[in-house]
Structures are given as C-alpha cells and as structure tokens.
Design a protein around this motif. Structure first.
Motif, PDB file in Angstrom:
ATOM      1  N   GLU A  35       0.813  -1.223   0.000  1.00 10.65           N
ATOM      2  CA  GLU A  35       0.000   0.000   0.000  1.00 10.65           C
ATOM      3  C   GLU A  35       0.845   1.273   0.000  1.00 10.65           C
ATOM      4  OE1 GLU A  35      -2.455  -0.550   3.401  1.00 10.65           O
ATOM      5  OE2 GLU A  35      -3.695  -2.118   2.458  1.00 10.65           O
ATOM      6  N   THR A  36       2.146   1.158   0.189  1.00  6.97           N
ATOM      7  CA  THR A  36       3.017   2.336   0.148  1.00  6.97           C
ATOM      8  C   THR A  36       3.502   2.568  -1.278  1.00  6.97           C
ATOM      9  OG1 THR A  36       5.062   1.102   0.593  1.00  6.97           O
ATOM     10  CG2 THR A  36       3.801   1.874   2.502  1.00  6.97           C
ATOM     11  N   PRO A  37       3.799   3.817  -1.640  1.00  7.12           N
ATOM     12  CA  PRO A  37       4.275   4.112  -2.993  1.00  7.12           C
ATOM     13  C   PRO A  37       5.759   3.796  -3.154  1.00  7.12           C
ATOM     14  CG  PRO A  37       4.184   6.122  -1.716  1.00  7.12           C
ATOM     15  CD  PRO A  37       3.621   5.045  -0.833  1.00  7.12           C
ATOM     16  N   GLN A  38       6.232   3.915  -4.375  1.00  8.13           N
ATOM     17  CA  GLN A  38       7.675   3.835  -4.605  1.00  8.13           C
ATOM     18  C   GLN A  38       8.370   4.927  -3.788  1.00  8.13           C
ATOM     19  OE1 GLN A  38       9.559   1.657  -7.290  1.00  8.13           O
ATOM     20  NE2 GLN A  38       7.896   0.595  -6.232  1.00  8.13           N
ATOM     21  N   ASN A  39       9.652   4.702  -3.483  1.00  5.57           N
ATOM     22  CA  ASN A  39      10.429   5.635  -2.654  1.00  5.57           C
ATOM     23  C   ASN A  39       9.815   5.770  -1.257  1.00  5.57           C
ATOM     24  OD1 ASN A  39      12.094   5.990  -4.831  1.00  5.57           O
ATOM     25  ND2 ASN A  39      11.470   8.081  -5.272  1.00  5.57           N
ATOM     26  N   SER A  40       9.553   4.611  -0.654  1.00  2.00           N
ATOM     27  CA  SER A  40       9.084   4.571   0.731  1.00  2.00           C
ATOM     28  C   SER A  40      10.148   3.933   1.607  1.00  2.00           C
ATOM     29  CB  SER A  40       7.793   3.738   0.844  1.00  2.00           C
ATOM     30  OG  SER A  40       6.724   4.369   0.179  1.00  2.00           O
ATOM     31  N   LEU A  41      10.300   4.480   2.806  1.00  6.47           N
ATOM     32  CA  LEU A  41      11.145   3.869   3.831  1.00  6.47           C
ATOM     33  C   LEU A  41      10.208   3.396   4.928  1.00  6.47           C
ATOM     34  CD1 LEU A  41      14.498   5.243   5.292  1.00  6.47           C
ATOM     35  CD2 LEU A  41      12.773   4.146   6.737  1.00  6.47           C
ATOM     36  N   ILE A  42      10.162   2.089   5.133  1.00  5.83           N
ATOM     37  CA  ILE A  42       9.130   1.456   5.960  1.00  5.83           C
ATOM     38  C   ILE A  42       9.795   0.763   7.138  1.00  5.83           C
ATOM     39  CG2 ILE A  42       7.270  -0.249   5.954  1.00  5.83           C
ATOM     40  CD1 ILE A  42       7.554   0.134   2.709  1.00  5.83           C
ATOM     41  N   VAL A  43       9.311   1.038   8.341  1.00  3.75           N
ATOM     42  CA  VAL A  43       9.847   0.395   9.544  1.00  3.75           C
ATOM     43  C   VAL A  43       8.729  -0.422  10.193  1.00  3.75           C
ATOM     44  CG1 VAL A  43      10.999   0.718  11.767  1.00  3.75           C
ATOM     45  CG2 VAL A  43      11.460   2.302   9.875  1.00  3.75           C
ATOM     46  N   ALA A  44       8.986  -1.713  10.377  1.00  8.13           N
ATOM     47  CA  ALA A  44       8.024  -2.615  11.009  1.00  8.13           C
ATOM     48  C   ALA A  44       8.468  -2.928  12.434  1.00  8.13           C
ATOM     49  CB  ALA A  44       7.904  -3.903  10.195  1.00  8.13           C
ATOM     50  N   PRO A  45       7.546  -3.374  13.290  1.00  8.39           N
ATOM     51  CA  PRO A  45       7.910  -3.703  14.670  1.00  8.39           C
ATOM     52  C   PRO A  45       8.922  -4.853  14.762  1.00  8.39           C
ATOM     53  CG  PRO A  45       5.531  -3.432  14.455  1.00  8.39           C
ATOM     54  CD  PRO A  45       6.086  -3.450  13.064  1.00  8.39           C
ATOM     55  N   GLU A  46       9.608  -4.926  15.873  1.00 12.82           N
ATOM     56  CA  GLU A  46      10.571  -5.992  16.131  1.00 12.82           C
ATOM     57  C   GLU A  46       9.882  -7.358  16.051  1.00 12.82           C
ATOM     58  OE1 GLU A  46      13.922  -7.091  19.548  1.00 12.82           O
ATOM     59  OE2 GLU A  46      12.113  -5.984  20.105  1.00 12.82           O
ATOM     60  N   VAL A  47      10.586  -8.318  15.481  1.00  9.62           N
ATOM     61  CA  VAL A  47      10.125  -9.715  15.311  1.00  9.62           C
ATOM     62  C   VAL A  47       8.628  -9.797  14.988  1.00  9.62           C
ATOM     63  CG1 VAL A  47      11.983 -10.742  16.662  1.00  9.62           C
ATOM     64  CG2 VAL A  47       9.906 -10.072  17.846  1.00  9.62           C
ATOM     65  N   CYS A  48       8.169  -8.924  14.112  1.00  3.34           N
ATOM     66  CA  CYS A  48       6.734  -8.833  13.826  1.00  3.34           C
ATOM     67  C   CYS A  48       6.195 -10.063  13.107  1.00  3.34           C
ATOM     68  CB  CYS A  48       6.426  -7.578  13.018  1.00  3.34           C
ATOM     69  SG  CYS A  48       7.226  -7.510  11.401  1.00  3.34           S
ATOM     70  N   LEU A  49       7.071 -10.873  12.518  1.00  5.96           N
ATOM     71  CA  LEU A  49       6.611 -12.043  11.784  1.00  5.96           C
ATOM     72  C   LEU A  49       6.382 -13.257  12.675  1.00  5.96           C
ATOM     73  CD1 LEU A  49       8.881 -11.747   8.636  1.00  5.96           C
ATOM     74  CD2 LEU A  49       6.550 -10.909   8.953  1.00  5.96           C
ATOM     75  N   SER A  50       7.052 -13.294  13.825  1.00 11.30           N
ATOM     76  CA  SER A  50       6.966 -14.473  14.681  1.00 11.30           C
ATOM     77  C   SER A  50       6.691 -14.158  16.139  1.00 11.30           C
ATOM     78  CB  SER A  50       8.270 -15.273  14.604  1.00 11.30           C
ATOM     79  OG  SER A  50       9.351 -14.508  15.131  1.00 11.30           O
ATOM     80  N   GLY A  51       7.027 -12.950  16.575  1.00 11.82           N
ATOM     81  CA  GLY A  51       7.069 -12.687  17.996  1.00 11.82           C
ATOM     82  C   GLY A  51       8.195 -13.504  18.613  1.00 11.82           C
ATOM     83  N   PHE A  52       8.282 -13.468  19.932  1.00 10.49           N
ATOM     84  CA  PHE A  52       9.274 -14.290  20.621  1.00 10.49           C
ATOM     85  C   PHE A  52       8.612 -15.634  20.949  1.00 10.49           C
ATOM     86  CE2 PHE A  52      10.687  -9.910  21.411  1.00 10.49           C
ATOM     87  CZ  PHE A  52      12.022 -10.012  21.019  1.00 10.49           C
ATOM     88  N   ASP A  53       8.399 -16.428  19.912  1.00 13.76           N
ATOM     89  CA  ASP A  53       7.623 -17.669  20.022  1.00 13.76           C
ATOM     90  C   ASP A  53       8.545 -18.818  20.424  1.00 13.76           C
ATOM     91  OD1 ASP A  53       5.665 -19.543  19.917  1.00 13.76           O
ATOM     92  OD2 ASP A  53       5.415 -19.517  17.734  1.00 13.76           O
TER      93      ASP A  53
END
Length: 246
Positions: A35-53
C-alpha cells in the motif's frame, strides 16, 4: 539510480503479531508494504513475523528463509527495515535487516538483549561495534533495536543520521520511557526517528514518527503512518541549533 531524497516518504507500521501464525503475519506486513508508494522507507515492529515464540522456536526460525525471499521481492523501489530471528551455525540471533531493490543491503544482530524477557536464554548477542550508519539510496540510516534505545553510546554512534529506525517490542509498563526516549533521540541527533512498536497487548503500541525539530505524530489507530522525508529540514535544524552535527 539514486532517487531524489525529497521524494521519499517515511512509514511507521503498527499491527498485532499472531502467535504461531507466521504466514498470516507475513501477509499483513506485505499488504502494508504494497500500500506504500515507490520511494518509501518502511519500519516494522521488532520480530513482527513471529514474535518471541519460544514454544515453537524451530518453526519460527525456519520461517525466516521464506520471509527473506518475500521481502526481497517486496523491496523493489522501497527500503524495508525490520528484525527477524534467524539461526546462523549453532547460534540464534535477532537480526535487523534492511531490504532494498531485491536484496538485503545491511544486517546486524541485536547487540543488547533484554534479560528481563529472558532473551539471553534463547539467542546470542551481537556486537555493539556493528551499530553504524548505512547509506541506502542517498539516505543515511541507523537502527536501534528496542532495548538498544536505552544506551547512550549508540546514540553517539548514530550521530549524523538522516533517519533512525527503531523496530521494537517494548513493554507496556514502560510506555512513558519509550515515548520520552524516541522523542529525545530525534531532538538530540536532529534527525527523523521512525519508531515502530507492536500492537500486541504487552507492548506500548506507540509507533510514530518524530521530526528533526521535535514535532511528533503517533500512529494511534493507524496501521501505517506516513510522513514526508525532507533532507532540508535536517539541514535547517542543524544550522539553527548548531551542536556540531555535520
């Protein structure tokens, strides 16, 4: 080709990581990136894909390969910053990675593990010497991973950044600490700070962007918060309040 830096937009993300649902988490992240355009700098949360599982640790670690390939593909014309747990040899690390134009252009392991959360029992610590400024598409970027935000020597190592990204899984009991530290970092280093924390119940949810002059906007209920990146704003602040940052 290097893009005009003024064309970039910064994005802090905020979403809940579903425990054990790695594919779902990746789909959520990829949708927000799309959903972001070209020339985007995107920061996601820490370990957002797994958590500390830790209960499903082997599965979480195995998922890193699939995630890496998907994020490389998603990074065409974009800069994506996040952390993921990954095994290297006999050790496990929490790696911050910067993806850009189909490649991992920078990575390092978390240098300060959060012992209150038993991170040291499940992973190895990286080197603080690897906390450094990396230039991607003309933008000087630094990254502090969650607990690393508390260490003043890292603030000094990142002096001169245009953008400092802070992917976090920050405890809700210390919400005010996260707010104060992220805002102070932008003011003292006279740069943009893009902080992304998890929306999980134990976290602050205080994703947001702080500008070089100290103006701050938090995501609130937004999964993705946008802010234009303007190098001239950094230069103007450093000239106005000259504290010796080049």
């Amino acid at each position: 080709m290097t893009s005009k830096k003024g064309d970039y937009k910064l994005y802090s993300l905020l979403f809940e990581t579903k425990v054990g649902e790695y594919d779902t988490n990746l789909c959520t992240l990829l949708q927000l990136i799309e959903e972001t355009p070209q020339n985007s700098l995107i920061v996601a949360p820490e370990v957002c894909l797994s958590g500390f599982d830790y209960e499903n640790y082997d599965a979480a670690l195995a998922f890193a390969h699939e995630a890496n390939e998907a994020l490389k593909e998603a990074s065409d014309g974009k800069i994506i910053i996040l952390t993921m747990l990954e095994r290297r040899g006999d050790e496990v690390f929490n790696f911050v990675k910067i993806f850009h134009n189909g490649a991992v252009v920078f990575e390092r392991a978390k240098a300060k593990l959060f012992r209150f959360g038993d991170e040291h029992k499940y992973m190895s610590e990286g080197s603080g010497d690897e906390v450094q400024i990396v230039t991607v598409d003309g933008i000087k970027i630094g990254v502090l991973i969650c607990f690393e935000l508390r260490f003043k020597e890292f603030w000094q190592r990142l002096e001169g950044c245009d953008v400092i990204a802070i992917p976090s899984w920050w405890g809700v009991l210390r919400t005010e600490h996260f707010r104060v530290l992220t805002e102070a970092l932008a003011v003292i280093n006279q740069c943009y700070v893009v902080a992304s924390d998890s929306q999980n119940a134990e976290c602050t949810g205080l994703s947001g962007i702080v500008r070089p002059h100290g103006e701050v906007e938090r995501n609130g209920a937004k999964a993705s918060l946008e802010c234009s990146f303007d190098k001239k704003e950094i230069v103007a602040m450093r000239r106005y309040m000259d504290v010796g940052i080049g």
